[in-house]
Design a protein around this motif. Structure first.
Motif, PDB file in Angstrom:
ATOM      1  N   ALA A  38       0.797  -1.211  -0.048  1.00 48.99           N
ATOM      2  CA  ALA A  38       0.001   0.130  -0.040  1.00 48.99           C
ATOM      3  C   ALA A  38       0.934   1.225   0.105  1.00 48.99           C
ATOM      4  O   ALA A  38       1.873   1.374   0.860  1.00 48.99           O
ATOM      5  CB  ALA A  38      -0.963  -0.106   1.136  1.00 48.99           C
ATOM      6  N   ALA A  39       0.560   2.248  -0.754  1.00 48.10           N
ATOM      7  CA  ALA A  39       1.119   3.644  -0.892  1.00 48.10           C
ATOM      8  C   ALA A  39       0.139   4.721  -0.836  1.00 48.10           C
ATOM      9  O   ALA A  39      -0.964   4.587  -1.241  1.00 48.10           O
ATOM     10  CB  ALA A  39       1.825   3.674  -1.889  1.00 48.10           C
ATOM     11  N   ILE A  40       0.568   5.758  -0.453  1.00 49.75           N
ATOM     12  CA  ILE A  40      -0.091   7.051  -0.156  1.00 49.75           C
ATOM     13  C   ILE A  40       0.826   8.112  -1.071  1.00 49.75           C
ATOM     14  O   ILE A  40       1.991   8.358  -0.550  1.00 49.75           O
ATOM     15  CB  ILE A  40      -0.311   7.460   1.113  1.00 49.75           C
ATOM     16  CG1 ILE A  40      -1.282   6.449   2.007  1.00 49.75           C
ATOM     17  CG2 ILE A  40      -0.892   9.042   1.366  1.00 49.75           C
ATOM     18  CD1 ILE A  40      -1.455   6.632   3.459  1.00 49.75           C
ATOM     19  N   LEU A  41      -0.002   8.960  -1.902  1.00 46.59           N
ATOM     20  CA  LEU A  41       0.618  10.250  -2.120  1.00 46.59           C
ATOM     21  C   LEU A  41       0.148  11.345  -1.722  1.00 46.59           C
ATOM     22  O   LEU A  41      -0.890  11.466  -1.621  1.00 46.59           O
ATOM     23  CB  LEU A  41       0.310  10.135  -3.893  1.00 46.59           C
ATOM     24  CG  LEU A  41       0.632  11.507  -4.841  1.00 46.59           C
ATOM     25  CD1 LEU A  41       2.254  11.272  -4.997  1.00 46.59           C
ATOM     26  CD2 LEU A  41      -0.061  11.214  -6.110  1.00 46.59           C
ATOM     27  N   LEU A  42       1.008  12.169  -1.085  1.00 47.39           N
ATOM     28  CA  LEU A  42       0.589  13.170  -0.332  1.00 47.39           C
ATOM     29  C   LEU A  42       1.203  14.628  -1.283  1.00 47.39           C
ATOM     30  O   LEU A  42       2.364  14.648  -1.491  1.00 47.39           O
ATOM     31  CB  LEU A  42       1.098  13.296   0.971  1.00 47.39           C
ATOM     32  CG  LEU A  42       0.709  14.231   1.898  1.00 47.39           C
ATOM     33  CD1 LEU A  42       1.132  13.860   3.403  1.00 47.39           C
ATOM     34  CD2 LEU A  42       1.282  15.901   1.694  1.00 47.39           C
ATOM     35  N   VAL A  43      -0.027  15.273  -1.545  1.00 50.34           N
ATOM     36  CA  VAL A  43       0.151  16.460  -2.465  1.00 50.34           C
ATOM     37  C   VAL A  43       0.093  17.795  -1.489  1.00 50.34           C
ATOM     38  O   VAL A  43      -0.854  17.943  -0.826  1.00 50.34           O
ATOM     39  CB  VAL A  43      -0.879  16.444  -3.616  1.00 50.34           C
ATOM     40  CG1 VAL A  43      -0.677  17.734  -4.472  1.00 50.34           C
ATOM     41  CG2 VAL A  43      -0.804  15.530  -4.361  1.00 50.34           C
ATOM     42  N   VAL A 240      -5.850   8.665   8.488  1.00 55.56           N
ATOM     43  CA  VAL A 240      -5.290   7.124   9.054  1.00 55.56           C
ATOM     44  C   VAL A 240      -6.397   6.065   8.914  1.00 55.56           C
ATOM     45  O   VAL A 240      -6.350   5.155   8.340  1.00 55.56           O
ATOM     46  CB  VAL A 240      -4.452   7.312  10.547  1.00 55.56           C
ATOM     47  CG1 VAL A 240      -4.177   5.764  10.828  1.00 55.56           C
ATOM     48  CG2 VAL A 240      -3.472   8.044  10.393  1.00 55.56           C
ATOM     49  N   ALA A 241      -7.570   6.500   9.710  1.00 55.19           N
ATOM     50  CA  ALA A 241      -8.510   5.310   9.740  1.00 55.19           C
ATOM     51  C   ALA A 241      -9.400   5.375   8.223  1.00 55.19           C
ATOM     52  O   ALA A 241      -9.470   4.164   8.065  1.00 55.19           O
ATOM     53  CB  ALA A 241      -9.636   5.904  10.880  1.00 55.19           C
ATOM     54  N   TRP A 242      -9.342   6.151   7.662  1.00 57.69           N
ATOM     55  CA  TRP A 242      -9.806   6.339   6.177  1.00 57.69           C
ATOM     56  C   TRP A 242      -8.968   5.218   5.226  1.00 57.69           C
ATOM     57  O   TRP A 242      -9.249   4.129   4.817  1.00 57.69           O
ATOM     58  CB  TRP A 242      -9.968   7.488   5.649  1.00 57.69           C
ATOM     59  CG  TRP A 242     -10.453   7.856   4.055  1.00 57.69           C
ATOM     60  CD1 TRP A 242      -9.836   8.130   2.940  1.00 57.69           C
ATOM     61  CD2 TRP A 242     -11.956   7.362   3.675  1.00 57.69           C
ATOM     62  NE1 TRP A 242     -10.595   8.141   1.848  1.00 57.69           N
ATOM     63  CE2 TRP A 242     -11.875   7.627   2.467  1.00 57.69           C
ATOM     64  CE3 TRP A 242     -12.850   7.248   4.449  1.00 57.69           C
ATOM     65  CZ2 TRP A 242     -12.915   7.645   1.777  1.00 57.69           C
ATOM     66  CZ3 TRP A 242     -14.072   6.762   3.757  1.00 57.69           C
ATOM     67  CH2 TRP A 242     -14.200   7.184   2.423  1.00 57.69           C
ATOM     68  N   PHE A 243      -7.660   5.390   5.264  1.00 65.17           N
ATOM     69  CA  PHE A 243      -6.652   4.643   4.330  1.00 65.17           C
ATOM     70  C   PHE A 243      -6.417   3.288   4.957  1.00 65.17           C
ATOM     71  O   PHE A 243      -6.427   2.369   4.379  1.00 65.17           O
ATOM     72  CB  PHE A 243      -5.674   5.307   4.185  1.00 65.17           C
ATOM     73  CG  PHE A 243      -5.644   6.433   3.279  1.00 65.17           C
ATOM     74  CD1 PHE A 243      -6.355   6.474   1.990  1.00 65.17           C
ATOM     75  CD2 PHE A 243      -4.923   7.807   3.504  1.00 65.17           C
ATOM     76  CE1 PHE A 243      -6.511   7.527   1.197  1.00 65.17           C
ATOM     77  CE2 PHE A 243      -5.139   8.877   2.532  1.00 65.17           C
ATOM     78  CZ  PHE A 243      -5.962   8.545   1.566  1.00 65.17           C
TER      79      PHE A 243
END
Length: 248
Positions: A38-43, A240-243
């Protein structure tokens, strides 16, 4: 599109970011975490990819979501004078120039390229995107049904800027909105339009309201202003909870 002084209220947190810097789709990028699935892109917002608060948020997401988090530079190397902003010296910051140089037309393709690189080239199974202020329109852009392929699996946006109704119309993945009460960018009209449009979506929708909180506080909460640090913490926990739910 333009930036206003309300976007520039800030307070630098304590702590030292723990990630490293790499290249992602030709963009400089902060990376933190080591999950392979799992990855997250933070803009980032107008304060850019080097802003300590943004990197500390990325570190939180990496640890608490169990994800690898990427924070690319979408301002082409430009960095705002944080001190001038903190001291309300807006005349020293060319906001019109920033809006021109970091326009949708210029940065949109870079944001798409970074999302595509994470999913297609680096092989992550799931990708979320979270955007603050400037990043709000950006995560909607890569979550749009107008994209040739689905780039992300879920998005979150906090006090988004530069949104237009078409962005909201075209959202095609689960979306979380963290909306502050006092926000000249995400207006009551756009908030209401989001609700109306969400009824037509066939994807999960999470809307959280932050009473008494101003634009920018969810990434730059000032402990000297009552309720801001608590709101910032609540917003972080919401993301955090959402992802955790949607990426694992």
């Amino acid at each position: 599109m333009s930036f206003t002084s309300c976007c520039l209220k800030t307070f630098t947190w304590g702590g030292t970011p723990v990630g490293t810097e790499i290249k992602l789709a030709n963009n400089d990028c902060y990376i933190t975490g080591d999950d392979k699935d799992a990855a997250i892109l933070l803009v980032h917002d107008i304060f850019g990819w080097r802003y300590p608060n943004v990197r500390l948020l990325a570190d939180h997401f990496a640890r608490e979501v169990n994800a690898t988090v990427y924070v690319p530079d979408f301002f082409g190397g430009w960095v705002v004078d944080w001190k001038a902003a903190e001291e309300d010296r807006w005349s020293e910051i060319d906001l019109d120039g920033v809006a021109k140089d970091q326009s949708r037309e210029i940065r949109g393709p870079e944001i798409v390229a970074c999302a595509r690189a994470i999913k297609a080239e680096l092989g992550f199974r799931r990708l979320g995107a979270v955007g603050y202020c400037y990043g709000g329109w950006a995560v909607c852009h890569i979550a749009s049904k107008t994209q040739e392929t689905q780039l992300v699996d879920a998005i979150s946006m906090a006090h988004p800027s530069w949104l237009v109704k078409e962005d909201i119309d075209n959202i095609a993945v689960p979306v979380q909105v963290l909306a502050v009460e006092h926000d000249p960018s995400y207006t009551p009209e756009l908030k209401n339009y989001t609700f109306q449009t969400a009824l037509t979506w066939k994807v999960p929708f999470d809307y959280q309201h932050f009473p008494g909180i101003v634009h920018g506080a969810l990434v730059r909460g000032d402990e000297r202003h009552e309720g801001e640090r608590e709101a910032m913490s609540r917003a972080k926990n919401a993301v955090v909870a959402w992802f955790r739910q949607l990426l694992h």
